[in-house]
Design an enzyme around this catalytic site. Sequence first.
Site, mmCIF file in Angstrom:
data_model
loop_
_atom_site.group_PDB
_atom_site.id
_atom_site.type_symbol
_atom_site.label_atom_id
_atom_site.label_comp_id
_atom_site.label_asym_id
_atom_site.label_seq_id
_atom_site.Cartn_x
_atom_site.Cartn_y
_atom_site.Cartn_z
ATOM 1 N N GLU A 221 9.936 0.740 4.190
ATOM 2 C CA GLU A 221 9.761 0.548 5.405
ATOM 3 C C GLU A 221 8.204 0.118 4.947
ATOM 4 O O GLU A 221 7.003 0.075 4.126
ATOM 5 C CB GLU A 221 9.047 2.133 5.935
ATOM 6 C CG GLU A 221 9.921 3.028 6.847
ATOM 7 C CD GLU A 221 11.504 2.072 7.684
ATOM 8 O OE1 GLU A 221 11.577 0.887 8.230
ATOM 9 O OE2 GLU A 221 12.292 2.735 8.187
ATOM 10 N N CYS A 255 2.855 -2.776 10.760
ATOM 11 C CA CYS A 255 3.268 -3.745 9.978
ATOM 12 C C CYS A 255 4.013 -4.946 10.851
ATOM 13 O O CYS A 255 4.298 -5.806 10.111
ATOM 14 C CB CYS A 255 3.720 -2.805 9.359
ATOM 15 S SG CYS A 255 4.890 -1.614 10.677
HETATM 16 P P1 NAD Z 1 0.025 0.894 0.241
HETATM 17 O O1 NAD Z 1 1.014 0.666 0.252
HETATM 18 O O2 NAD Z 1 -0.810 0.672 -0.351
HETATM 19 O O3 NAD Z 1 -0.229 2.072 0.749
HETATM 20 C C1 NAD Z 1 1.051 3.187 0.648
HETATM 21 C C2 NAD Z 1 1.323 4.874 0.185
HETATM 22 O O4 NAD Z 1 1.537 4.125 -1.059
HETATM 23 C C3 NAD Z 1 0.095 5.173 0.056
HETATM 24 O O5 NAD Z 1 0.370 6.686 0.481
HETATM 25 C C4 NAD Z 1 -1.243 4.939 -1.668
HETATM 26 O O6 NAD Z 1 -1.311 6.247 -1.697
HETATM 27 C C5 NAD Z 1 0.854 5.005 -2.114
HETATM 28 N N1 NAD Z 1 -0.017 3.750 -2.999
HETATM 29 C C6 NAD Z 1 -0.640 2.439 -2.830
HETATM 30 N N2 NAD Z 1 -0.981 2.844 -4.636
HETATM 31 C C7 NAD Z 1 0.087 2.691 -4.839
HETATM 32 C C8 NAD Z 1 0.519 2.819 -6.157
HETATM 33 N N3 NAD Z 1 -0.306 1.949 -7.491
HETATM 34 N N4 NAD Z 1 1.552 3.310 -6.651
HETATM 35 C C9 NAD Z 1 1.893 5.035 -6.066
HETATM 36 N N5 NAD Z 1 1.158 4.595 -4.881
HETATM 37 C C10 NAD Z 1 0.120 3.890 -4.419
HETATM 38 O O7 NAD Z 1 -0.065 0.447 2.208
HETATM 39 P P2 NAD Z 1 -0.735 1.066 3.132
HETATM 40 O O8 NAD Z 1 -2.421 0.126 3.069
HETATM 41 O O9 NAD Z 1 -1.116 2.440 3.515
HETATM 42 O O10 NAD Z 1 -0.458 0.346 4.293
HETATM 43 C C11 NAD Z 1 -0.623 -1.261 4.761
HETATM 44 C C12 NAD Z 1 1.386 -1.565 4.271
HETATM 45 O O11 NAD Z 1 2.257 -1.256 4.845
HETATM 46 C C13 NAD Z 1 1.183 -3.159 4.689
HETATM 47 O O12 NAD Z 1 1.885 -4.533 4.712
HETATM 48 C C14 NAD Z 1 1.999 -2.846 5.871
HETATM 49 O O13 NAD Z 1 2.954 -3.804 7.013
HETATM 50 C C15 NAD Z 1 2.705 -1.763 5.658
HETATM 51 N N6 NAD Z 1 3.566 -0.666 6.718
HETATM 52 C C16 NAD Z 1 4.786 -0.620 7.214
HETATM 53 C C17 NAD Z 1 5.588 -0.230 7.951
HETATM 54 C C18 NAD Z 1 6.604 0.301 8.552
HETATM 55 O O14 NAD Z 1 7.198 1.136 9.226
HETATM 56 N N7 NAD Z 1 7.784 -0.419 8.029
HETATM 57 C C19 NAD Z 1 4.505 0.835 8.680
HETATM 58 C C20 NAD Z 1 3.102 0.798 8.538
HETATM 59 C C21 NAD Z 1 2.587 -0.204 7.712
#
Ligand code: NAD
Length: 474
Positions: A221, A255
Site C-alpha cells: 500500500e 497517501c
Molecule cells: P516508509 O516507507 O519510510 O516506512 C514504512 C515502514 O517501513 C516503517 O515501518 C519503517 O520502519 C519501515 N522502513 C523504513 N525504511 C526501511 C528500510 N530501509 N528497510 C526496511 N524497512 C524500512 O513510509 P512512511 O514514511 O512511514 O510513510 C510515508 C509513505 O507511505 C508515503 O509514500 C505514503 O504515500 C505512503 N503511505 C501509503 C498508504 C496507503 O495506504 N497506500 C498509507 C499511508 C502512507
Amino acid sequence: METTTQDISFVKKIQTVFDAQKQYQHIIKQTSVEDRVAKLKKFREVVLKYKVEAAKALYADFQRPYAETYALEVSTLLNHIDYTVNNLADWLKKEPVEPAYPAVIPFTAEIIHEPKGVVFIVGPWNVPFFLTLYPLISSIAAGNTSIIKPSELTPHHSALLKKMIAECFDEQEVTVIEGGVTETTELLKLPFNHIYFTGSPKVAKVVMRAAAENLASVTLELGGKAPAIIHESADLDKTVFRIIKGKALNAGQICMDVDYVLIPESLKAEFIQKADVYLKNAYYAKGDFNYEDYDQIINEANYNRLKRLFDDAVATGANVEVGGVFEEKLRKIQPTVLTNVSTNAAIMKEEIFGPLLPILTYSTKEEAIKIIRQIDKPLGLYVFSNDSEFTDYIIRHTTSGGTTVNDVMLHAFDPAIPMGGVNNSGIGKGYGKYGFLELTNARAIVYQSPEVPNDEFFKPPYEGKAEIILEGLK
Ligand code: NAD
C-alpha cells in the site's frame, strides 16, 4: 557492520516468536467463523478501551488534534471490524464451482479460503492506528497469525499498540515488535507467508526484494502524486472547500491526498481567492493562525524535505498565492497554494506528502491527460465536474488505485470498497472482502466423478487418439 549482543538477542527473539507463530498457525487454521468473530469482537473492546490513549499518543507524536484521530483512525477502524464481523460467515463459505465442460470433465468442485499462514504487517506513521490495524482485521478474519511492526516515527503510538495487542492476544497469535530500519531488515529475513506493507514506493522495493527470497506474497500500500482535475462545470465553492480541507487534514500527510490541481486558466484566480477565504475562516477565527488544530510535520527530515520542495518551486518560478509560512520551531507549515509551478520542479517529480499544493492550468482535456500520464500511476485521482462526459473521459483515459468524483479520498475509508494502488502506488488490494482474499489462499478442491467418459484417454497406445482430438478442434 559490527554485530552486537543486542542484535543477536533481537534475532533470537524474533526467530522464537516466528517459530511459535508458525506452529500455532496449524491450530488457528482450524478456527471456526464463530471463533474468529469472537476474537474480532474482543479486539473491538480493546480498541474502544484505548481510544483516548490513542488520541493522546498521536498528539504526543505529532500534535494530531484529537478530533482527527477519533474520525480518521478510531471510528474508521471500528467500522472495518464491524463490517468484517457482519460478513465473515459469508466470505468463509465454501464456494461451489460448476465444471466448465461437464460432458468431458464431469467433476464437482468447491473453493475454500484457507489462511496464508504467518503474516508480517509493516505500518506507516501518518495514520498509524488505522493503517497498521486494518490489515490485522483481515489477517484475523483469514485465520492467520500476525507479527506487526509499527512505524518508529510515532513511538508513543507504537508503545500503545504493543500494550493493546498484548492485552488481547497471545504472542504466538499476534504480536507487536517495535523498531526501525535495522529491526525491520532483520524481520524481513524471516520466511513469512505474506507481507502487508504500507509505506513509500522506495521502501516497498526493499520489502519486495526480501519477499522474493522466500517467495512470500505481498500487499504493498504505497503513495504517489494524486491529481485533482477541475472542470468548468464544477461547483467551485465545494471543490475548493473539499480540496483545501483535505490538504490541511493531517497537514497533508495522507497517501492519497490531492498532490496537485489541474484547472482551466479561467478558474485559477477564483480558486485561489476561495482557498484564501476558506483558510481564513477555518484557521484565523481567533486572530492568529490556529496551530492548536493543525498537525505537526512528523519529523525534522520531512519538514526539511518539504522546505526543499517549496524553495525549489519558488526558485524555478512558482508564485506563493496562499500560505507559505514555515514555523520551524513548531515544525508546522501552513497550507500553501502555489501557481506557475514548472513541471520540471522537484515538487512535480516527488510525492509531496505535506500541505503544499501546486496549481497547474490546462487548456484542453487532452493536455490535462498528458500531464497526468507523465507521472507514475497515482493512488487516488479526483475529478471535480458536473459534466458526465468530461468525467468519463478523464476516468477512461487515466488509471489510479481509486477515484472519487466531486470530493477527495472518499474511496479510501469504506470497507466495502477495495483499497490499494496500481504499480508505483501499490500492489494488491485491502479492506473488507478484498483484504480477506489478499490474506487467504483460494484453494480449489475437485472431487472426481465416479464415471469419467474418457478416463482411459491418456493410456497408451495413442494410436488414432491424436486424430480424434484434431477432429474435435475447431
Ligand atoms: P516508509 O516507507 O519510510 O516506512 C514504512 C515502514 O517501513 C516503517 O515501518 C519503517 O520502519 C519501515 N522502513 C523504513 N525504511 C526501511 C528500510 N530501509 N528497510 C526496511 N524497512 C524500512 O513510509 P512512511 O514514511 O512511514 O510513510 C510515508 C509513505 O507511505 C508515503 O509514500 C505514503 O504515500 C505512503 N503511505 C501509503 C498508504 C496507503 O495506504 N497506500 C498509507 C499511508 C502512507
